[in-house]
Design a protein around this motif. Structure first.
Motif, PDB file in Angstrom:
ATOM      1  N   ALA A  34      44.723 -26.847 -46.090  1.00  0.00           N
ATOM      2  CA  ALA A  34      46.113 -27.073 -46.491  1.00  0.00           C
ATOM      3  C   ALA A  34      47.060 -26.011 -45.948  1.00  0.00           C
ATOM      4  CB  ALA A  34      46.213 -27.130 -48.009  1.00  0.00           C
ATOM      5  N   VAL A  35      46.575 -24.785 -45.788  1.00  0.00           N
ATOM      6  CA  VAL A  35      47.417 -23.696 -45.275  1.00  0.00           C
ATOM      7  C   VAL A  35      47.184 -23.462 -43.787  1.00  0.00           C
ATOM      8  CG1 VAL A  35      47.590 -22.537 -47.503  1.00  0.00           C
ATOM      9  CG2 VAL A  35      45.763 -21.908 -45.916  1.00  0.00           C
ATOM     10  N   GLY A  36      46.414 -24.324 -43.143  1.00  0.00           N
ATOM     11  CA  GLY A  36      46.098 -24.117 -41.738  1.00  0.00           C
ATOM     12  C   GLY A  36      45.046 -23.035 -41.587  1.00  0.00           C
ATOM     13  N   LEU A  37      44.922 -22.496 -40.392  1.00  0.00           N
ATOM     14  CA  LEU A  37      43.906 -21.474 -40.136  1.00  0.00           C
ATOM     15  C   LEU A  37      44.474 -20.088 -40.408  1.00  0.00           C
ATOM     16  CD1 LEU A  37      42.144 -22.890 -36.961  1.00  0.00           C
ATOM     17  CD2 LEU A  37      41.553 -23.185 -39.374  1.00  0.00           C
ATOM     18  N   HIS A  38      44.745 -19.836 -41.686  1.00  0.00           N
ATOM     19  CA  HIS A  38      45.255 -18.537 -42.104  1.00  0.00           C
ATOM     20  C   HIS A  38      44.131 -17.717 -42.706  1.00  0.00           C
ATOM     21  CE1 HIS A  38      49.295 -19.509 -40.912  1.00  0.00           C
ATOM     22  NE2 HIS A  38      49.137 -20.704 -41.473  1.00  0.00           N
ATOM     23  N   ALA A  39      44.422 -16.701 -43.478  1.00  0.00           N
ATOM     24  CA  ALA A  39      43.465 -15.677 -43.895  1.00  0.00           C
ATOM     25  C   ALA A  39      42.108 -16.196 -44.390  1.00  0.00           C
ATOM     26  CB  ALA A  39      44.096 -14.766 -44.937  1.00  0.00           C
ATOM     27  N   GLY A  80      46.239 -24.963 -25.231  1.00  0.00           N
ATOM     28  CA  GLY A  80      46.568 -23.535 -25.280  1.00  0.00           C
ATOM     29  C   GLY A  80      45.398 -22.669 -24.859  1.00  0.00           C
ATOM     30  N   GLU A  81      45.618 -21.383 -24.895  1.00  0.00           N
ATOM     31  CA  GLU A  81      44.602 -20.401 -24.523  1.00  0.00           C
ATOM     32  C   GLU A  81      43.631 -20.187 -25.687  1.00  0.00           C
ATOM     33  OE1 GLU A  81      42.830 -18.064 -21.734  1.00  0.00           O
ATOM     34  OE2 GLU A  81      44.684 -19.191 -21.432  1.00  0.00           O
ATOM     35  N   GLY A 105      48.214 -19.630 -35.137  1.00  0.00           N
ATOM     36  CA  GLY A 105      49.263 -20.285 -35.918  1.00  0.00           C
ATOM     37  C   GLY A 105      48.976 -21.760 -36.138  1.00  0.00           C
ATOM     38  N   ALA A 106      47.698 -22.127 -36.175  1.00  0.00           N
ATOM     39  CA  ALA A 106      47.308 -23.531 -36.327  1.00  0.00           C
ATOM     40  C   ALA A 106      47.526 -23.984 -37.766  1.00  0.00           C
ATOM     41  CB  ALA A 106      45.847 -23.709 -35.927  1.00  0.00           C
TER      42      ALA A 106
END
Length: 86
Positions: A11-16, A40-41, A55-56
């Motif tokens: 739900a928060v993407g690829l964060h912590a 992307g790279e 930032g995914a």
């Protein structure tokens, strides 16, 4: 090297938290794995910090690449899950 495109499920993407879970799984596998936004790279998936730099967000398409198909499948499964759900 095999690769798979997968949609980010957290739900928060690829964060912590999701990034840490994925990076730990990669480190435990001992296999080289990269992850990057589609087009992307790629970055080292064994580093939570590098994963977070993508930032995914939820629903983003990412490409996961690994030297081993079993490891690739395991990491793809993690990326597709909501790793913030308890």
């Amino acid at each position: 090297m095999p690769s798979t495109i997968v949609v980010v499920g957290s739900a928060v993407g690829l964060h912590a938290r999701p990034a840490t879970i994925i990076a730990e799984a990669v480190s435990d596998s001992g296999i080289d794995v990269t992850i990057g936004l589609e087009g992307g790279e790629p970055v080292d998936a064994g580093s939570a910090l590098m994963i977070m730099t993508l930032g995914a967000e939820k629903g983003a398409s990412v490409v996961v690449t690994a030297d081993d198909q079993g490891t690739l499948d395991a990491i793809v499964t993690l990326v597709a899950q909501d790793l913030d759900a308890e």
